[in-house]
Write an enzyme that holds these catalytic residues in place. Structure first.
Site, PDB file in Angstrom:
ATOM      1  N   ASP A  49       0.838  -1.198   0.000  1.00 56.71           N
ATOM      2  CA  ASP A  49       0.000   0.000   0.000  1.00 56.71           C
ATOM      3  C   ASP A  49       0.876   1.252   0.000  1.00 56.71           C
ATOM      4  OD1 ASP A  49      -2.981   1.009   0.886  1.00 56.71           O
ATOM      5  OD2 ASP A  49      -1.410   2.255   1.768  1.00 56.71           O
ATOM      6  N   TYR A  54       2.913  10.044  -0.239  1.00 60.27           N
ATOM      7  CA  TYR A  54       4.029   9.471   0.523  1.00 60.27           C
ATOM      8  C   TYR A  54       5.377   9.745  -0.164  1.00 60.27           C
ATOM      9  CZ  TYR A  54       0.313   6.475   2.574  1.00 60.27           C
ATOM     10  OH  TYR A  54      -0.828   5.982   3.158  1.00 60.27           O
ATOM     11  N   LYS A  79      -3.019   5.926  -4.008  1.00 62.45           N
ATOM     12  CA  LYS A  79      -4.126   6.839  -3.676  1.00 62.45           C
ATOM     13  C   LYS A  79      -3.961   8.182  -4.364  1.00 62.45           C
ATOM     14  CE  LYS A  79      -3.852   4.709   0.859  1.00 62.45           C
ATOM     15  NZ  LYS A  79      -2.412   4.558   1.045  1.00 62.45           N
ATOM     16  N   HIS A 112      -7.868   9.634  -1.562  1.00 62.65           N
ATOM     17  CA  HIS A 112      -7.169   9.623  -0.270  1.00 62.65           C
ATOM     18  C   HIS A 112      -7.989  10.250   0.866  1.00 62.65           C
ATOM     19  CE1 HIS A 112      -2.806   9.245   1.291  1.00 62.65           C
ATOM     20  NE2 HIS A 112      -3.649   9.055   2.276  1.00 62.65           N
TER      21      HIS A 112
END
Ligand code: A2P
Length: 287
Positions: A49, A54, A79, A112
Site C-alpha cells: 500500500d 508518501y 491513492k 485519499h
C-alpha cells in the site's frame, strides 16, 4: 473463510480477491523504500500500500521489480492526493502514479481524503462525485482492478452513492486500539465495503504498543503488543496495513494467525481510551 496467512484472500464486492494483510509504506523514507519493499515481498507480503503523497511510489516500483515476483501475484494500491481531485485531474494523476510505479495497471486506487464542507462548502459533494466519475472510467477501462475510498466516513460514502454507478470496494480509515471506529466499520461492512486499517499499530508517537492492558493480553498469548493490535483489527473483519522498515518486525507482523483473542479480550481492547495516533476528523481537516 478461514484466514491462515497474510495472503489469505478477502473478496471485494466486484469479486476481486485482496490479501488480508497489506504492507504499509506511510512514512517510509523515499530513499529507503525500494529496499524495504523488496524485503517485505521476500518476507512473504504480496499486498503493498502506497500513495502519491508518501513520495515513495518510485521506490515501491523499484522494490517490486527487484523482488522479481510475477506482477499477477502482487496486489498494489495507491491513492489520489487531495490537490488532484476532479474529473480531468484524477485521470492525469492516476497516469503519473502508474508511471512512477513503473506499472501498467493498479489493483486498487483510492481517493485519499473526501473533499469536505469546511473547505469546499456546498461544492464538496460535487467534487467527490466528479473525482469518483474518473475513477469509474479508469476502472471500466481495465486500468484498475478495484476502486475505493480512504478516510470517508459512512455519511461521505452515502452521499457519493447518490451519483456513483460503481460501488466503492474498499474504504481505508485509521483504526487502532484507542481509535476504534467500531460503528463506522459495521456500517461500511453492511454496505459490502471492505474496511482497511491504516496506522493499525497507532503510528509514530502513539502508546498502543506500550499500553499495560495491551502488554498483559500480549503476555497471555506469548505475542507482542503489535501482534495483538493487528489481530484485534483482523478479528473485526478489517484488513490491517502495518508498516515497518525492519525485517524482523515485518515478519512479526505477519505472524498473527496462530492465536485468537477471546470476545472479552476484544471488548477490553475496544474499550481502551485514546492512546494517540493521528485521530483526525475528515470533516475538520484543512488539507
Ligand atoms: P519501524 O518502521 O521502524 O519498524 P503503523 O503501521 O501503525 O503506521 O505503525 C508503524 C510504526 O510502528 C512505525 O514507527 C514502525 O517502525 C513501528 N512498528 C512496526 N511494526 C512494529 C512491531 N512489530 N513492533 C514495534 N514497532 C513496530
Amino acid at each position: 473463510m478461514t484466514l491462515t496467512n497474510v495472503n489469505s484472500p478477502l473478496t471485494l464486492n466486484n469479486g476481486v480477491e485482496i490479501p488480508c494483510v497489506g504492507y504499509g509504506t506511510y512514512k517510509t523514507d523515499p530513499a529507503a523504500t525500494a529496499t524495504a519493499v523488496t524485503a517485505a515481498i521476500q518476507a512473504g507480503y504480496r499486498h503493498i500500500d502506497t500513495a502519491m503523497v508518501y513520495r515513495n511510489e518510485e521506490g515501491v516500483g523499484q522494490g517490486i521489480k527487484a523482488a522479481g515476483v510475477d506482477r499477477t501475484e502482487l496486489f498494489i494500491t495507491s491513492k489520489l492526493w487531495n490537490t488532484d481531485r476532479g474529473y480531468e485531474a484524477t485521470k492525469v494523476a492516476f497516469q503519473k502514479t502508474l508511471d512512477r510505479l513503473g506499472l501498467d495497471y493498479l489493483d486498487l486506487y483510492l481517493i485519499h481524503w473526501p473533499a469536505n464542507e469546511k473547505q469546499f462548502g456546498a461544492e464538496a459533494a460535487k467534487i467527490n462525485a466528479e473525482t469518483w466519475r474518473a475513477m469509474e472510467e479508469l476502472y471500466h477501462a481495465g486500468k484498475i482492478r478495484a476502486i475505493g475510498l480512504s478516510n470517508f466516513m459512512p455519511h461521505h460514502v452515502k452521499k457519493l452513492l447518490e451519483t456513483a454507478t460503481v460501488k466503492p470496494m474498499v474504504d481505508q480509515i485509521e483504526v487502532h486500539p484507542g481509535w476504534t471506529h467500531a460503528d463506522e466499520i459495521k456500517e461500511l461492512q453492511a454496505m459490502d465495503i471492505v474496511v482497511e486499517a491504516w496506522g493499525p499499530l497507532g503510528g509514530q508517537g502513539a502508546t498502543v504498543l506500550t499500553n499495560p492492558t495491551m502488554q498483559e493480553i500480549a503476555t497471555a498469548h506469548n505475542k507482542s503488543t503489535a501482534q495483538v493490535s493487528l489481530r484485534w483489527v483482523l478479528q473485526q473483519g478489517v484488513l490491517p496495513l502495518p508498516k515497518s522498515v525492519h525485517v524482523d518486525r515485518m515478519k512479526q507482523n505477519m505472524d498473527i494467525f496462530d492465536f485468537e483473542l477471546s470476545p472479552t479480550e476484544m471488548a477490553t481492547i475496544s474499550a481502551l481510551p485514546n492512546l494517540g495516533g493521528q485521530c483526525k476528523d475528515p470533516d475538520d481537516v484543512d488539507f
